[in-house]
Scaffold this motif. Structure first.
Motif, PDB file in Angstrom:
ATOM      1  N   TYR A  10       0.817  -1.211   0.000  1.00  0.00           N
ATOM      2  CA  TYR A  10       0.000   0.000   0.000  1.00  0.00           C
ATOM      3  C   TYR A  10       0.849   1.258   0.000  1.00  0.00           C
ATOM      4  CZ  TYR A  10       0.957  -0.365   5.027  1.00  0.00           C
ATOM      5  OH  TYR A  10       1.575  -0.475   6.252  1.00  0.00           O
ATOM      6  N   GLU A  11       0.217   2.319  -0.463  1.00  0.00           N
ATOM      7  CA  GLU A  11       0.809   3.653  -0.429  1.00  0.00           C
ATOM      8  C   GLU A  11      -0.239   4.578   0.175  1.00  0.00           C
ATOM      9  OE1 GLU A  11       2.975   2.909  -4.740  1.00  0.00           O
ATOM     10  OE2 GLU A  11       1.918   4.785  -4.399  1.00  0.00           O
ATOM     11  N   VAL A  12      -0.406   4.477   1.446  1.00  0.00           N
ATOM     12  CA  VAL A  12      -1.374   5.292   2.178  1.00  0.00           C
ATOM     13  C   VAL A  12      -0.633   5.921   3.331  1.00  0.00           C
ATOM     14  CG1 VAL A  12      -3.489   5.290   3.549  1.00  0.00           C
ATOM     15  CG2 VAL A  12      -3.298   3.807   1.554  1.00  0.00           C
ATOM     16  N   THR A  13      -0.741   7.209   3.481  1.00  0.00           N
ATOM     17  CA  THR A  13       0.088   7.897   4.463  1.00  0.00           C
ATOM     18  C   THR A  13      -0.396   7.705   5.889  1.00  0.00           C
ATOM     19  OG1 THR A  13      -1.213   9.872   4.010  1.00  0.00           O
ATOM     20  CG2 THR A  13       0.903   9.658   2.865  1.00  0.00           C
ATOM     21  N   ASN A  14      -1.681   7.608   6.065  1.00  0.00           N
ATOM     22  CA  ASN A  14      -2.189   7.550   7.429  1.00  0.00           C
ATOM     23  C   ASN A  14      -3.443   6.684   7.438  1.00  0.00           C
ATOM     24  OD1 ASN A  14      -2.211   8.115  10.098  1.00  0.00           O
ATOM     25  ND2 ASN A  14      -3.146  10.129   9.914  1.00  0.00           N
ATOM     26  N   PHE A  15      -3.395   5.585   8.155  1.00  0.00           N
ATOM     27  CA  PHE A  15      -4.573   4.721   8.200  1.00  0.00           C
ATOM     28  C   PHE A  15      -4.726   4.130   9.580  1.00  0.00           C
ATOM     29  CE2 PHE A  15      -2.639   0.471   8.176  1.00  0.00           C
ATOM     30  CZ  PHE A  15      -1.350   0.750   7.744  1.00  0.00           C
ATOM     31  N   ARG A  16      -5.953   3.657   9.822  1.00  0.00           N
ATOM     32  CA  ARG A  16      -6.271   3.135  11.149  1.00  0.00           C
ATOM     33  C   ARG A  16      -5.889   1.658  11.269  1.00  0.00           C
ATOM     34  NH1 ARG A  16     -10.403   5.463  14.341  1.00  0.00           N
ATOM     35  NH2 ARG A  16     -11.262   6.408  12.474  1.00  0.00           N
ATOM     36  N   SER A  17      -6.237   0.889  10.250  1.00  0.00           N
ATOM     37  CA  SER A  17      -5.949  -0.549  10.289  1.00  0.00           C
ATOM     38  C   SER A  17      -6.021  -1.123   8.885  1.00  0.00           C
ATOM     39  CB  SER A  17      -6.936  -1.273  11.208  1.00  0.00           C
ATOM     40  OG  SER A  17      -8.259  -1.014  10.813  1.00  0.00           O
ATOM     41  N   LEU A  18      -5.500  -2.333   8.735  1.00  0.00           N
ATOM     42  CA  LEU A  18      -5.579  -3.075   7.472  1.00  0.00           C
ATOM     43  C   LEU A  18      -6.467  -4.284   7.692  1.00  0.00           C
ATOM     44  CD1 LEU A  18      -2.779  -3.777   4.965  1.00  0.00           C
ATOM     45  CD2 LEU A  18      -4.178  -5.691   5.764  1.00  0.00           C
TER      46      LEU A  18
END
Lengths: 112, 112
Positions: free
Chosen positions: B25-33
């Motif tokens: 992934y290329e996500v800067t800020n996330f809560r969970s996968l």
């Protein structure tokens, strides 16, 4: 068990028709989502809502609108159906700050 | 733009094999996968991962998240024909409604 129910499993509509897809959840979830799923593109978010009468655009809102008049019900509206809106539509719900979303069975819409 | 990439797109294995499905992934800020399994209808929840390096297990399935290298894997050991499905990886965003961004999925077919 959480239940998310979509009103139709299969729909066939004509180009230009106004189409309503209905979704109801029975677990008092704040969040509700509409996705469409296409081969090779995965699930893409159309609209979501985190409260009654609140709605936010997802990644592909063009050609769609939504309505959330009651907490348990989230409707997706195709104002004037087009053939490129032929797809599988999935509704989901979750608690306000929870990540896990629960999905309905999907509505396969064909626009001819 | 947030991006979730799954590989391989599809694979065919024999019953009893072990498979590893990848999600980068290329996500800067996330809560969970999250990992979901989708057979003919609604995606069903498998795992939610929030911390790097901690393996989650459920029977023959296990998953781990690496936040430094920006990927997750889903392992299935001793595969069975009932494992045939599309496996979806999704990232849950921070902020209101925890919307999910999905990868395109990996289609797994387990043959006898």
């Amino acid at each position: 068990d959480v239940k998310v129910t979509q009103s139709s499993r299969y729909l066939v509509k004509r180009t230009g028709e106004k189409v309503f897809l209905e979704c109801v959840q029975d677990m008092d979830h704040e969040n509700m989502f509409w996705y469409r799923q296409d081969p090779g593109l995965g699930l893409r978010l159309i609209y979501f809502s985190y409260d009654v009468k609140m709605k936010e655009k997802g990644d592909i809102p063009e050609g769609y609108s939504v309505s959330r008049e009651k907490k348990e019900r989230f409707s997706l509206i195709l104002e004037s159906a087009s053939t490129n809106q032929t797809s599988m539509y999935l509704c989901a719900s979750s608690l306000l700050t929870a990540s896990e979303a629960f999905f309905g069975q999907g509505t396969r819409l064909t626009v001819v | 733009e947030d991006k979730v990439v799954q590989s391989p797109l599809s694979l065919v294995v024999h019953e009893g094999d072990t498979v590893t499905l990848n999600c980068s992934y290329e996500v800067t800020n996330f809560r969970s996968l999250l990992w979901y399994k989708q057979e003919k209808k609604a995606p069903t929840f498998l795992f939610m991962l929030t911390s790097s390096g901690i393996e989650k297990k459920s029977g023959r399935l296990s998953s781990i998240l690496d936040k430094k290298e920006l990927f997750s894997i889903l392992n299935i050991t001793a595969t069975q024909t009932g494992d045939s499905a599309v496996y979806l990886c999704a990232l849950s965003h921070t902020g209101t409604a925890s919307k999910l961004t999905f990868g395109t999925g990996t289609r797994l077919q387990v043959t006898l």
